[in-house]
Design an enzyme around this catalytic site. Structure first.
Site, PDB file in Angstrom:
ATOM      1  N   HIS A 112      39.746  43.714  38.446  1.00 14.36           N
ATOM      2  CA  HIS A 112      40.362  44.867  37.843  1.00 14.36           C
ATOM      3  C   HIS A 112      40.144  44.854  36.426  1.00 14.36           C
ATOM      4  O   HIS A 112      39.875  44.097  35.814  1.00 14.36           O
ATOM      5  CB  HIS A 112      41.919  44.157  38.072  1.00 14.36           C
ATOM      6  N   ARG A 131      42.976  41.316  50.115  1.00 18.29           N
ATOM      7  CA  ARG A 131      42.716  41.238  48.763  1.00 18.29           C
ATOM      8  C   ARG A 131      43.719  40.895  47.828  1.00 18.29           C
ATOM      9  O   ARG A 131      43.605  39.880  47.009  1.00 18.29           O
ATOM     10  CB  ARG A 131      42.147  42.612  48.444  1.00 18.29           C
ATOM     11  N   HIS A 180      43.767  45.787  53.160  1.00 25.98           N
ATOM     12  CA  HIS A 180      43.639  45.706  51.633  1.00 25.98           C
ATOM     13  C   HIS A 180      44.767  44.538  51.536  1.00 25.98           C
ATOM     14  O   HIS A 180      44.356  43.964  50.429  1.00 25.98           O
ATOM     15  CB  HIS A 180      44.029  46.731  51.054  1.00 25.98           C
ATOM     16  N   TYR A 229      48.482  42.883  42.261  1.00 22.58           N
ATOM     17  CA  TYR A 229      47.981  41.938  43.409  1.00 22.58           C
ATOM     18  C   TYR A 229      48.563  40.552  43.409  1.00 22.58           C
ATOM     19  O   TYR A 229      48.490  40.117  44.432  1.00 22.58           O
ATOM     20  CB  TYR A 229      46.409  42.078  43.077  1.00 22.58           C
ATOM     21  N   LYS A 255      33.743  49.576  43.274  1.00 16.76           N
ATOM     22  CA  LYS A 255      34.624  50.881  43.148  1.00 16.76           C
ATOM     23  C   LYS A 255      34.665  51.325  41.699  1.00 16.76           C
ATOM     24  O   LYS A 255      35.014  52.805  41.290  1.00 16.76           O
ATOM     25  CB  LYS A 255      36.249  50.508  43.282  1.00 16.76           C
ATOM     26  N   ARG A 315      36.756  44.319  47.997  1.00 20.12           N
ATOM     27  CA  ARG A 315      37.199  45.231  48.911  1.00 20.12           C
ATOM     28  C   ARG A 315      36.378  45.388  50.018  1.00 20.12           C
ATOM     29  O   ARG A 315      35.200  44.974  50.339  1.00 20.12           O
ATOM     30  CB  ARG A 315      37.120  46.487  47.851  1.00 20.12           C
TER      31      ARG A 315
END
Length: 349
Positions: free
Chosen positions: A319, A296, A293, A328, A238, A211
């Site tokens: 994740h 990613r 983003h 993703y 995060k 990120r």
């Protein structure tokens, strides 16, 4: 037994104070505009006491949403990784609802807020802000000893989340025979940037699937070039969970070419500065619809194309669930077709 006292203000306005006293319960006082309102409140309060279901709401009637949010921020948010929730609380404290008492806030008040915000922000932002309020109400008893106050946001009608973006950096073949490689165009535009850090930051993002905030907070002490690894501490992720990010040889080479900054960070940029430089680069590359983003997403999809399974990819991206990761990892349909045809000897049946 309830008592009712008539009061006349200096401006001549009349109000009525209801007083409820019952053995075993705290004395309750509340002022109303009319005697009828005072009588209704007293009747409900006395009934609850008689049935032993009474809850003292006086604290909720004195505490504003803003007061509660500040306590939540100082005791709960401060323990969380990242700054996102702090920004959300800061926004709430600027809104008029923060001046209202907790007992006065109803579902309709927050539904009006949702309607107001739909004109300026997306569903994800709305849900993030409402999520903080929901967490606050769920913790009121522990944080402020406010009991039996219903959570007013549980019945809200929230805008649905859009489908996940599937933007990838593509190789486009035009009718005139020319080929446009979007990844090369983006890197080239980054190379022309005044900011010397934007190109390696973008190249690294495309390799490590990290990120933006993780990239700019990464320090050299987190990097093991010999092992080809970045060990991100929980404080900068995060999710608040540490993880090891395995790099490819290309990713390691990006880091080897970087000069060492005095402050110890690998990329001495703020998240905002990185984003602004990226926006200028994508504009030069003619990729206005590309988000930082998306890099990613692109990196995660490339990891899948390299042959890594979803669990291995999740160890890199961080994740928590495979369902989240699937949003993703964007596998191109034509690649799947080619692999299936190859596995069957190229036959089209």
């Amino acid at each position: 037994m309830a008592d009712f006292i008539k009061r006349v203000g200096t401006n001549g306005k009349i109000s009525w104070q209801a007083r409820v006293r019952r053995k075993g319960f705290p004395d309750m006082f509340k002022t109303f505009r009319t005697k009828v309102e005072a009588q209704k409140w007293a009747a409900v309060t006395e009934s609850e006491m008689a049935r032993h279901v009474f809850t003292d709401r006086s604290l909720a009637e004195r505490t504003t949403l803003g007061d509660a949010l500040e306590v939540y921020r100082d005791e709960v948010t401060v323990e969380k990784a990242g700054h996102q929730e702090g920004y959300v609380i800061k926004a709430w404290l600027k809104h008029p609802l923060s001046k209202r008492t907790l007992s006065s806030l109803k579902v309709r008040d927050f539904q009006a807020w949702v309607t107001e915000k739909k004109a300026t922000v997306g569903p994800k932002t709305i849900r993030l802000h409402i999520g903080v309020i929901s967490n606050l109400y769920n913790r009121l008893e522990n944080l402020l000893e406010i009991e039996a106050l219903p959570n007013p946001v549980l019945k809200l009608i929230l805008p649905p989340l859009p489908e996940g973006r599937d933007r990838r950096l593509n190789v486009i073949e035009h009718d005139d025979g020319t080929v446009r490689n979007e990844a090369e165009a983006l890197i080239g535009a980054c190379a022309d940037a005044v900011n010397p850090w934007i190109r390696p930051a973008v190249e690294f993002a495309l390799d490590g699937a990290m990120r933006r905030n993780e990239i700019v907070q990464m320090r050299w002490e987190h990097v093991d070039l010999n092992a080809g690894m970045v060990r991100l501490p929980a404080a900068i992720t995060k999710t608040g969970v540490s993880r090891d990010v395995a790099l490819s040889p290309a990713g390691v080479q990006v880091l080897r070419t970087l000069p060492r900054s005095i402050d110890g960070r690998v990329f001495p940029l703020t998240a905002d500065a990185l984003y602004r430089a990226f926006v200028r680069a994508r504009k030069r590359a003619g990729l206005d619809d590309l988000h930082f983003h998306d890099l990613r997403h692109e990196a995660a999809s490339r990891l899948r194309e390299e042959g890594l399974d979803l669990m291995e990819i999740a160890s890199i991206t961080g994740h928590k669930t495979l369902q989240m990761l699937k949003r993703y990892v964007h596998v191109k349909a034509k690649d799947v077709v080619e692999k299936r045809q190859k596995s069957h000897g190229g036959s089209h049946g």
